[in-house]
Design a protein around this motif. Structure first.
Motif, mmCIF file in Angstrom:
data_model
loop_
_atom_site.group_PDB
_atom_site.id
_atom_site.type_symbol
_atom_site.label_atom_id
_atom_site.label_comp_id
_atom_site.label_asym_id
_atom_site.label_seq_id
_atom_site.Cartn_x
_atom_site.Cartn_y
_atom_site.Cartn_z
ATOM 1 N N ARG A 146 -9.482 -23.391 50.910
ATOM 2 C CA ARG A 146 -8.834 -24.643 51.315
ATOM 3 C C ARG A 146 -8.281 -24.515 52.733
ATOM 4 O O ARG A 146 -8.275 -25.461 53.508
ATOM 5 C CB ARG A 146 -7.719 -25.022 50.338
ATOM 6 N N GLU A 147 -7.820 -23.320 53.046
ATOM 7 C CA GLU A 147 -7.250 -23.071 54.368
ATOM 8 C C GLU A 147 -8.330 -22.947 55.449
ATOM 9 O O GLU A 147 -8.164 -23.455 56.553
ATOM 10 C CB GLU A 147 -6.427 -21.776 54.307
ATOM 11 N N LYS A 148 -9.414 -22.253 55.131
ATOM 12 C CA LYS A 148 -10.504 -22.042 56.098
ATOM 13 C C LYS A 148 -11.843 -22.282 55.407
ATOM 14 O O LYS A 148 -12.541 -21.343 55.033
ATOM 15 C CB LYS A 148 -10.448 -20.630 56.671
ATOM 16 N N GLY A 173 -7.642 -20.807 47.223
ATOM 17 C CA GLY A 173 -6.614 -21.140 48.204
ATOM 18 C C GLY A 173 -7.038 -20.832 49.624
ATOM 19 O O GLY A 173 -6.819 -21.632 50.543
ATOM 20 N N LEU A 174 -7.659 -19.686 49.819
ATOM 21 C CA LEU A 174 -8.111 -19.312 51.153
ATOM 22 C C LEU A 174 -9.188 -20.260 51.664
ATOM 23 O O LEU A 174 -9.205 -20.608 52.848
ATOM 24 C CB LEU A 174 -8.630 -17.867 51.146
ATOM 25 N N TYR A 229 -3.822 -14.567 57.537
ATOM 26 C CA TYR A 229 -5.001 -14.980 56.777
ATOM 27 C C TYR A 229 -5.861 -13.749 56.454
ATOM 28 O O TYR A 229 -6.316 -13.589 55.329
ATOM 29 C CB TYR A 229 -5.803 -16.014 57.574
#
Length: 85
Positions: free
Chosen positions: A50-52, A47-48, A22
């Motif tokens: 959505r991940e964190k 996108g990042l 990440y």
């Protein structure tokens, strides 16, 4: 602008990393922004997040890029999701 060649050199090295973490993907996205590859950076930030979704620094960088790109409504949406009014 003087730093751009150094970012490009670092990006060339990062392309060889398999299964980036990440943190590495975040660094990559920030470098995309620094070298003016804004569309790719916008996609990377989305996108990042959505991940964190709780990464405050990432949100700040994303909002900065959105504002620079004249996307104030999108920036406002990100800030509202972050609880900023």
């Amino acid at each position: 602008e003087k730093a751009k060649p150094y970012y490009l050199k670092a990006m060339a090295r990062m392309k060889t990393v398999e299964n980036p973490t990440y943190a590495e993907r975040t660094t990559w996205t920030r470098m995309l922004q620094r070298v003016g590859r804004w569309a790719e950076a916008l996609k990377g930030y989305a996108g990042l997040l959505r991940e964190k979704p709780d990464d405050a620094r990432l949100k700040a960088d994303y909002v900065e890029l959105l504002l620079v790109q004249g996307m104030s409504k999108e920036a406002q949406n990100v800030l509202q999701l972050a609880g900023v009014r």
